[in-house]
Every structure is written in structure tokens, then in C-alpha cells.
Write a protein that holds these residues in place. Structure first.
Motif, mmCIF file in Angstrom:
data_model
loop_
_atom_site.group_PDB
_atom_site.id
_atom_site.type_symbol
_atom_site.label_atom_id
_atom_site.label_comp_id
_atom_site.label_asym_id
_atom_site.label_seq_id
_atom_site.Cartn_x
_atom_site.Cartn_y
_atom_site.Cartn_z
ATOM 1 N N SER A 1 0.839 -1.210 0.000
ATOM 2 C CA SER A 1 0.000 0.000 0.000
ATOM 3 C C SER A 1 0.866 1.249 0.000
ATOM 4 C CB SER A 1 -0.923 0.019 1.230
ATOM 5 O OG SER A 1 -1.857 -1.019 1.147
ATOM 6 N N ASP B 1 -5.627 -1.047 -4.883
ATOM 7 C CA ASP B 1 -5.052 -1.573 -3.640
ATOM 8 C C ASP B 1 -5.947 -2.675 -3.068
ATOM 9 O OD1 ASP B 1 -3.461 -2.012 -1.494
ATOM 10 O OD2 ASP B 1 -3.720 -0.031 -0.584
ATOM 11 N N GLU B 2 -5.568 -3.899 -3.318
ATOM 12 C CA GLU B 2 -6.348 -5.074 -2.883
ATOM 13 C C GLU B 2 -7.823 -4.896 -3.233
ATOM 14 O OE1 GLU B 2 -5.063 -7.581 -0.337
ATOM 15 O OE2 GLU B 2 -3.183 -6.630 0.247
HETATM 16 MG MG LIG Z 1 -2.107 -2.841 2.011
#
Ligand SMILES: [Mg+2]
Ligand SMILES: Nc1ncnc2c1ncn2[C@@H]1O[C@H](COP(=O)(O)OP(=O)(O)O)[C@@H](O)[C@H]1O
Length: 266
Positions: free
Chosen positions: A41, A167-168
Motif C-alpha cells: 500500500s 489496492d487489494e
Molecule cells: Mg495494504
């Protein structure tokens, strides 16, 4: 499109990125793979200056994202999709997608939520790209989790970005829905030539969707190559064994991590 060299980032005395190198070509779908805490991240946030790197180089579409004078211009080129589809529940899918245009319209128009006919047509087109043309006028809170995330993708596309940071994006979805969402993201980026940096922690999704995988462990790149070149030894390096003092110490020594990157053929 993205060029990162020796990027470093610290939070207090916690060194999170320890000299990351990464390249992404126009239209390339790059998965950053690593376990929780690896720095994925933080790396993504450095690309659009939600976090500012401490050292190294980071260029996005020719712009210097480390010493960037114009963060707004940078963020117009770089759209972001978050883990928890941060859509506005009471707005329609279409209005959520139109908010992706806000950076591009004048301040007055954006205050009034005034969108041109072109913007509205673009928003419909983007919803079509994620299979939600028929849901344009549905309130977003009536949609499923996967559909909400697809609205988030459509909103990112409506920004007409050069780069999408995801992000994910499927962290809170079941496997079948996750694959569908990743497929839409992948197909849209391919069709529109948008470079994607997508953080994931699941090896199988990375293998399935990535043009290239960059494995991150403790803030260092421990694998960089196409999915078919990622063997078990690479996966072991990305997902280090449960922390033991020796293992943690070894992981901090680049000399141990990098030469073994040479393809072991495992
Ligand atoms: Mg992360
Ligand atoms: N804003 C922040 N302030 C302080 N520490 C942070 C911040 N963001 C991340 N970290 C720390 O950086 C490390 C890596 O986090 P992160 O980049 O979120 O990794 P990942 O996304 O791979 O799980 C963690 O130790 C985390 O606690």
C-alpha cells in the motif's frame, strides 16, 4: 509509464520501502504481490503522492512524483481503486461514476455537480465496460459488493487516467466475484491501454491476471517477472516463513535476497 528506482520510505524508525525498483509499460497489468505489511500500500500511495517517498526516483508518465510541484495534475493521470469500494451509497451508479470526472471539470461546474453531455455519455460507457450498463440509475446501496467494486472501477475509468492503482481491490469479495471483478479491470485496462498497478496477496489471482508480477517482501523486490517464471522458491521468498529472528535478519540483507532471484527454475 511508471519508472521507480531505489525508492525508500520510512515512518519514524520503521523503514517500509528499502530501495524498490519497478517499471510498468503503457497498458501493462502489473500485480504487486506480498503478504500483509510488505509495503504494497505504501508503494502505491507513493505513486500518487498520498505518501511522499523519502528517497529514490519515481516517474509517472514523465512526471516526477517524488518532488512533484503539481500533485493535482499527477492525480488526474492516476486513478485509484480501494479495497472497500468507497462509493457513495445513496447516489446512483451513474452519479458515482460521474464523480470520477470531478477532477477534470471546472471548480464551479463541480460545485454545482454539473456534467456535460459528453461526461454523461462517458460515464455510461464506463459502466458498460464493467457490465453494469443496466444499473446506471440504481442506487448504489442496492448493488452487491462485487457490483459496487465494479462501480469503483467504472469511476476510475471515467477519469480517463493513464494509470490505475488498485489496492487489494477484491480483498472483501468471495473468489468467484473476485475473479469477475479482476477480469473486468484487466479487460478495461487492456482495451484502453491503461497501466495498472494492482496490489494483491493471493498468488492464484496474481498468476491468472498479471502480465508481470513484482513480489515484495519487507519493503524489497524479491521477484520481478512474468507469472510463468514465478516458481515455488520465488513464492517462498515472497511469503516468508513465520517470523523467526534468523529469518528476519536474513531478509534484511540484500545480498542474500537478490542473487538468489536468479531463476532457480523451481
Ligand atoms: Mg495494504
Ligand atoms: N501512515 C502510516 N504511518 C505509519 N506507519 C505506516 C503507515 N502506513 C503504513 N505503515 C507501516 O508500513 C508497513 C507496511 O504497510 P503497508 O504499506 O500497508 O503494507 P501492505 O499494504 O503490504 O500490507 C507496516 O509496518 C505499517 O504499519
Amino acid at each position: 509509464m511508471i519508472r521507480i528506482r531505489a525508492l525508500t520510505k520510512q515512518y519514524g524508525d520503521n523503514t517500509v520501502l528499502r530501495g524498490v525498483d519497478l517499471d510498468a509499460a503503457p497498458g501493462e497489468f502489473v500485480v504487486v504481490l506480498g503478504e500483509s505489511g510488505a509495503g504494497k500500500s505504501t508503494l502505491l500511495r507513493c505513486v500518487n503522492r498520498l505518501a511522499v517517498a523519502d528517497g529514490g526516483e519515481l516517474e509517472v508518465d514523465g512526471m516526477d512524483a517524488v518532488h512533484c510541484a503539481d500533485t493535482r495534475a499527477l492525480r488526474q493521470r492516476v486513478a485509484m481503486i480501494f479495497q472497500h469500494h468507497n462509493v457513495v451509497p445513496r447516489l446512483s451508479a451513474l452519479k458515482n461514476v460521474l464523480t470520477g470526472r470531478l477532477g477534470a471539470v471546472s471548480t464551479l461546474a463541480s460545485v454545482l455537480h454539473f456534467f456535460s453531455r459528453e461526461d454523461i455519455a462517458l460515464a455510461h460507457e464506463c459502466l458498460g465496460r464493467v457490465g453494469l450498463a443496466h444499473k446506471a440509475h440504481a442506487r448504489t446501496d442496492s448493488l452487491s459488493g462485487g457490483q459496487m467494486q465494479r462501480v469503483g472501477i467504472a469511476r476510475a475509468l471515467a477519469q480517463r487516467p493513464r494509470v490505475i492503482l488498485a489496492d487489494e481491490p477484491v480483498a472483501s469479495l468471495d473468489p468467484q466475484t473476485s475473479r469477475k471483478v479482476l477480469q473486468y479491470l484487466h479487460d478495461a485496462s487492456r482495451a484502453l491501454g491503461i497501466t495498472v498497478l494492482c496490489n494483491l496477496h493471493q498468488v492464484d489471482y496474481a498468476r491468472e491476471f498479471a502480465d508481470r508480477i513484482v513480489g515484495l517482501a519487507q519493503g524489497r523486490v524479491v521477484f520481478d517477472g512474468p507469472p510463468q517464471e514465478m516458481g515455488q522458491a520465488d513464492i517462498d521468498r515472497i511469503y516468508m516463513a513465520p517470523p523467526s529472528p534468523e529469518r528476519a535478519e536474513a531478509a534484511l540483507q540484500p545480498a542474500l535476497a537478490l542473487p538468489s532471484m536468479a531463476r532457480t527454475g523451481a
